[in-house]
Design a protein around this motif. Sequence first.
Motif, PDB file in Angstrom:
ATOM      1  N   LEU A  13       0.829  -1.212   0.000  1.00  9.94           N
ATOM      2  CA  LEU A  13       0.000   0.000   0.000  1.00  9.94           C
ATOM      3  C   LEU A  13       0.866   1.265   0.000  1.00  9.94           C
ATOM      4  O   LEU A  13       0.565   2.237  -0.700  1.00  9.94           O
ATOM      5  CB  LEU A  13      -0.940   0.003   1.206  1.00  9.94           C
ATOM      6  N   TYR A  14       1.953   1.232   0.782  1.00  2.00           N
ATOM      7  CA  TYR A  14       2.800   2.420   0.878  1.00  2.00           C
ATOM      8  C   TYR A  14       3.552   2.698  -0.418  1.00  2.00           C
ATOM      9  O   TYR A  14       3.695   3.851  -0.823  1.00  2.00           O
ATOM     10  CB  TYR A  14       3.784   2.300   2.048  1.00  2.00           C
ATOM     11  N   THR A  15       4.016   1.657  -1.090  1.00  2.00           N
ATOM     12  CA  THR A  15       4.726   1.904  -2.339  1.00  2.00           C
ATOM     13  C   THR A  15       3.773   2.449  -3.400  1.00  2.00           C
ATOM     14  O   THR A  15       4.145   3.318  -4.186  1.00  2.00           O
ATOM     15  CB  THR A  15       5.501   0.656  -2.833  1.00  2.00           C
ATOM     16  N   ILE A  16       2.537   1.983  -3.418  1.00  2.00           N
ATOM     17  CA  ILE A  16       1.535   2.555  -4.324  1.00  2.00           C
ATOM     18  C   ILE A  16       1.337   4.033  -3.985  1.00  2.00           C
ATOM     19  O   ILE A  16       1.307   4.894  -4.873  1.00  2.00           O
ATOM     20  CB  ILE A  16       0.205   1.781  -4.239  1.00  2.00           C
ATOM     21  N   TYR A  17       1.206   4.325  -2.693  1.00  2.00           N
ATOM     22  CA  TYR A  17       1.025   5.711  -2.236  1.00  2.00           C
ATOM     23  C   TYR A  17       2.182   6.606  -2.683  1.00  2.00           C
ATOM     24  O   TYR A  17       1.963   7.682  -3.241  1.00  2.00           O
ATOM     25  CB  TYR A  17       0.881   5.717  -0.710  1.00  2.00           C
ATOM     26  N   THR A  18       3.422   6.173  -2.442  1.00  2.00           N
ATOM     27  CA  THR A  18       4.562   7.043  -2.779  1.00  2.00           C
ATOM     28  C   THR A  18       4.722   7.199  -4.285  1.00  2.00           C
ATOM     29  O   THR A  18       5.045   8.292  -4.752  1.00  2.00           O
ATOM     30  CB  THR A  18       5.883   6.523  -2.174  1.00  2.00           C
ATOM     31  N   HIS A  19       4.479   6.147  -5.033  1.00  2.00           N
ATOM     32  CA  HIS A  19       4.593   6.248  -6.493  1.00  2.00           C
ATOM     33  C   HIS A  19       3.527   7.185  -7.059  1.00  2.00           C
ATOM     34  O   HIS A  19       3.829   7.990  -7.940  1.00  2.00           O
ATOM     35  CB  HIS A  19       4.499   4.869  -7.146  1.00  2.00           C
ATOM     36  N   ARG A  20       2.324   7.076  -6.548  1.00  2.00           N
ATOM     37  CA  ARG A  20       1.232   7.926  -7.063  1.00  2.00           C
ATOM     38  C   ARG A  20       1.335   9.365  -6.568  1.00  2.00           C
ATOM     39  O   ARG A  20       1.098  10.301  -7.315  1.00  2.00           O
ATOM     40  CB  ARG A  20      -0.116   7.344  -6.671  1.00  2.00           C
ATOM     41  N   ARG A  21       1.659   9.520  -5.306  1.00  2.00           N
ATOM     42  CA  ARG A  21       1.679  10.872  -4.726  1.00  2.00           C
ATOM     43  C   ARG A  21       2.920  11.649  -5.131  1.00  2.00           C
ATOM     44  O   ARG A  21       2.846  12.811  -5.501  1.00  2.00           O
ATOM     45  CB  ARG A  21       1.604  10.799  -3.204  1.00  2.00           C
ATOM     46  N   ASP A  22       4.077  11.014  -5.024  1.00  2.00           N
ATOM     47  CA  ASP A  22       5.334  11.716  -5.237  1.00  2.00           C
ATOM     48  C   ASP A  22       6.061  11.285  -6.514  1.00  2.00           C
ATOM     49  O   ASP A  22       7.088  11.872  -6.862  1.00  2.00           O
ATOM     50  CB  ASP A  22       6.283  11.478  -4.046  1.00  2.00           C
ATOM     51  N   GLY A  23       5.594  10.235  -7.168  1.00  2.00           N
ATOM     52  CA  GLY A  23       6.255   9.746  -8.361  1.00  2.00           C
ATOM     53  C   GLY A  23       7.630   9.151  -8.082  1.00  2.00           C
ATOM     54  O   GLY A  23       8.496   9.160  -8.941  1.00  2.00           O
ATOM     55  N   ARG A  24       7.811   8.669  -6.867  1.00  2.00           N
ATOM     56  CA  ARG A  24       9.123   8.091  -6.516  1.00  2.00           C
ATOM     57  C   ARG A  24       8.935   6.867  -5.633  1.00  2.00           C
ATOM     58  O   ARG A  24       7.853   6.580  -5.154  1.00  2.00           O
ATOM     59  CB  ARG A  24       9.996   9.116  -5.814  1.00  2.00           C
ATOM     60  N   ARG A  25      10.054   6.212  -5.412  1.00  2.00           N
ATOM     61  CA  ARG A  25      10.067   5.009  -4.580  1.00  2.00           C
ATOM     62  C   ARG A  25      10.078   5.393  -3.102  1.00  2.00           C
ATOM     63  O   ARG A  25      10.479   6.502  -2.744  1.00  2.00           O
ATOM     64  CB  ARG A  25      11.310   4.198  -4.904  1.00  2.00           C
ATOM     65  N   PRO A  26       9.679   4.452  -2.242  1.00  2.00           N
ATOM     66  CA  PRO A  26       9.728   4.727  -0.800  1.00  2.00           C
ATOM     67  C   PRO A  26      11.152   5.019  -0.337  1.00  2.00           C
ATOM     68  O   PRO A  26      12.125   4.509  -0.901  1.00  2.00           O
ATOM     69  CB  PRO A  26       9.219   3.419  -0.180  1.00  2.00           C
ATOM     70  N   ARG A  27      11.254   5.853   0.703  1.00  2.00           N
ATOM     71  CA  ARG A  27      12.559   6.184   1.282  1.00  2.00           C
ATOM     72  C   ARG A  27      12.713   5.492   2.633  1.00  2.00           C
ATOM     73  O   ARG A  27      11.745   5.101   3.274  1.00  2.00           O
ATOM     74  CB  ARG A  27      12.694   7.691   1.433  1.00  2.00           C
ATOM     75  N   THR A  28      13.960   5.406   3.082  1.00  2.00           N
ATOM     76  CA  THR A  28      14.309   4.622   4.270  1.00  2.00           C
ATOM     77  C   THR A  28      13.600   5.094   5.538  1.00  2.00           C
ATOM     78  O   THR A  28      13.004   4.280   6.255  1.00  2.00           O
ATOM     79  CB  THR A  28      15.834   4.638   4.481  1.00  2.00           C
ATOM     80  N   GLY A  29      13.675   6.370   5.869  1.00  2.00           N
ATOM     81  CA  GLY A  29      13.081   6.860   7.120  1.00  2.00           C
ATOM     82  C   GLY A  29      11.605   6.533   7.245  1.00  2.00           C
ATOM     83  O   GLY A  29      11.174   5.909   8.230  1.00  2.00           O
ATOM     84  N   PRO A  30      10.800   6.917   6.257  1.00  2.00           N
ATOM     85  CA  PRO A  30       9.389   6.561   6.332  1.00  2.00           C
ATOM     86  C   PRO A  30       9.140   5.053   6.329  1.00  2.00           C
ATOM     87  O   PRO A  30       8.189   4.585   6.944  1.00  2.00           O
ATOM     88  CB  PRO A  30       8.791   7.215   5.079  1.00  2.00           C
ATOM     89  N   LEU A  31      10.016   4.280   5.671  1.00  2.00           N
ATOM     90  CA  LEU A  31       9.833   2.825   5.681  1.00  2.00           C
ATOM     91  C   LEU A  31      10.017   2.238   7.072  1.00  2.00           C
ATOM     92  O   LEU A  31       9.323   1.293   7.450  1.00  2.00           O
ATOM     93  CB  LEU A  31      10.808   2.148   4.715  1.00  2.00           C
ATOM     94  N   ILE A  32      10.945   2.795   7.821  1.00  2.00           N
ATOM     95  CA  ILE A  32      11.138   2.335   9.202  1.00  2.00           C
ATOM     96  C   ILE A  32       9.868   2.607  10.006  1.00  2.00           C
ATOM     97  O   ILE A  32       9.378   1.747  10.745  1.00  2.00           O
ATOM     98  CB  ILE A  32      12.370   3.012   9.840  1.00  2.00           C
ATOM     99  N   VAL A  33       9.321   3.792   9.821  1.00  2.00           N
ATOM    100  CA  VAL A  33       8.090   4.159  10.537  1.00  2.00           C
ATOM    101  C   VAL A  33       6.913   3.320  10.046  1.00  2.00           C
ATOM    102  O   VAL A  33       6.070   2.896  10.839  1.00  2.00           O
ATOM    103  CB  VAL A  33       7.827   5.673  10.396  1.00  2.00           C
ATOM    104  N   LEU A  34       6.857   3.043   8.751  1.00  2.00           N
ATOM    105  CA  LEU A  34       5.818   2.176   8.199  1.00  2.00           C
ATOM    106  C   LEU A  34       5.879   0.799   8.847  1.00  2.00           C
ATOM    107  O   LEU A  34       4.851   0.237   9.236  1.00  2.00           O
ATOM    108  CB  LEU A  34       5.994   2.037   6.679  1.00  2.00           C
ATOM    109  N   THR A  35       7.085   0.266   8.974  1.00  2.00           N
ATOM    110  CA  THR A  35       7.269  -1.050   9.594  1.00  2.00           C
ATOM    111  C   THR A  35       6.757  -1.046  11.028  1.00  2.00           C
ATOM    112  O   THR A  35       6.036  -1.960  11.446  1.00  2.00           O
ATOM    113  CB  THR A  35       8.755  -1.461   9.539  1.00  2.00           C
ATOM    114  N   ILE A  36       7.113  -0.011  11.778  1.00  2.00           N
ATOM    115  CA  ILE A  36       6.634   0.098  13.160  1.00  2.00           C
ATOM    116  C   ILE A  36       5.110   0.204  13.184  1.00  2.00           C
ATOM    117  O   ILE A  36       4.444  -0.488  13.957  1.00  2.00           O
ATOM    118  CB  ILE A  36       7.287   1.306  13.871  1.00  2.00           C
ATOM    119  N   GLY A  37       4.556   1.048  12.330  1.00  2.00           N
ATOM    120  CA  GLY A  37       3.102   1.203  12.268  1.00  2.00           C
ATOM    121  C   GLY A  37       2.389  -0.087  11.914  1.00  2.00           C
ATOM    122  O   GLY A  37       1.328  -0.389  12.449  1.00  2.00           O
TER     123      GLY A  37
END
Length: 187
Positions: A13-37
């Motif tokens: 879900l997050y990679t779809i979000y980042t690709h659609r919203r920002d046109g880029r791949r997920p970044r490390t910092g938010p991925l760590i937080v995504l994992t915790i969430g």
Amino acid sequence: MWPWGHLAVAYLLYTIYTHRRDGRRPRTGPLIVLTIGSQFPDLIDKPLAWSFGVLPAGRTFSHSVFVAALLLPTVALLAYRVDRPAIGPAFAIGQLSHLLSDIPPSVLLSQDFSATTFLFWPVLEPPAYHSPDSLLDGFLRYSMGWYEGVQLGLVLVALIVWYHDGTPGLGAVRRRLEYIGSTVAGD
């Protein structure tokens, strides 16, 4: 759903979000937080219910939409205050995907929503389901059925997408492990 299933759903879900919203791949910092969430509800509820007996079940307090309604804006505000706005949506996607993926598939098939009452705890009682005696007991009683097979399929798809995304976060993990290794070795 098991931890790896929650993480797979959240990542997809997050990679779809980042690709659609920002046109880029997920970044490390938010991925760590995504994992915790993606693990947060179980990190709170399972120990408090299974090991300490403080909660009535492993899907109550932090699986509740009432907690999410307070927690998610708080995380978003804190993320904004520390000038890391991408952290808010990452945590929200992780947390909300966890709650939604804990809804049993039978709910959609039978349209019997009694298994979703955990989302409205403490207003509604959580559904009755087997609770292990401890976290360890929960893992030791793991069995493989069709639902677990679907989760492993989701993990495989998420790993392929993560690889296609350039394995975000892997470099940071490698650097951290190298640092720990050099610290332990006394370099």
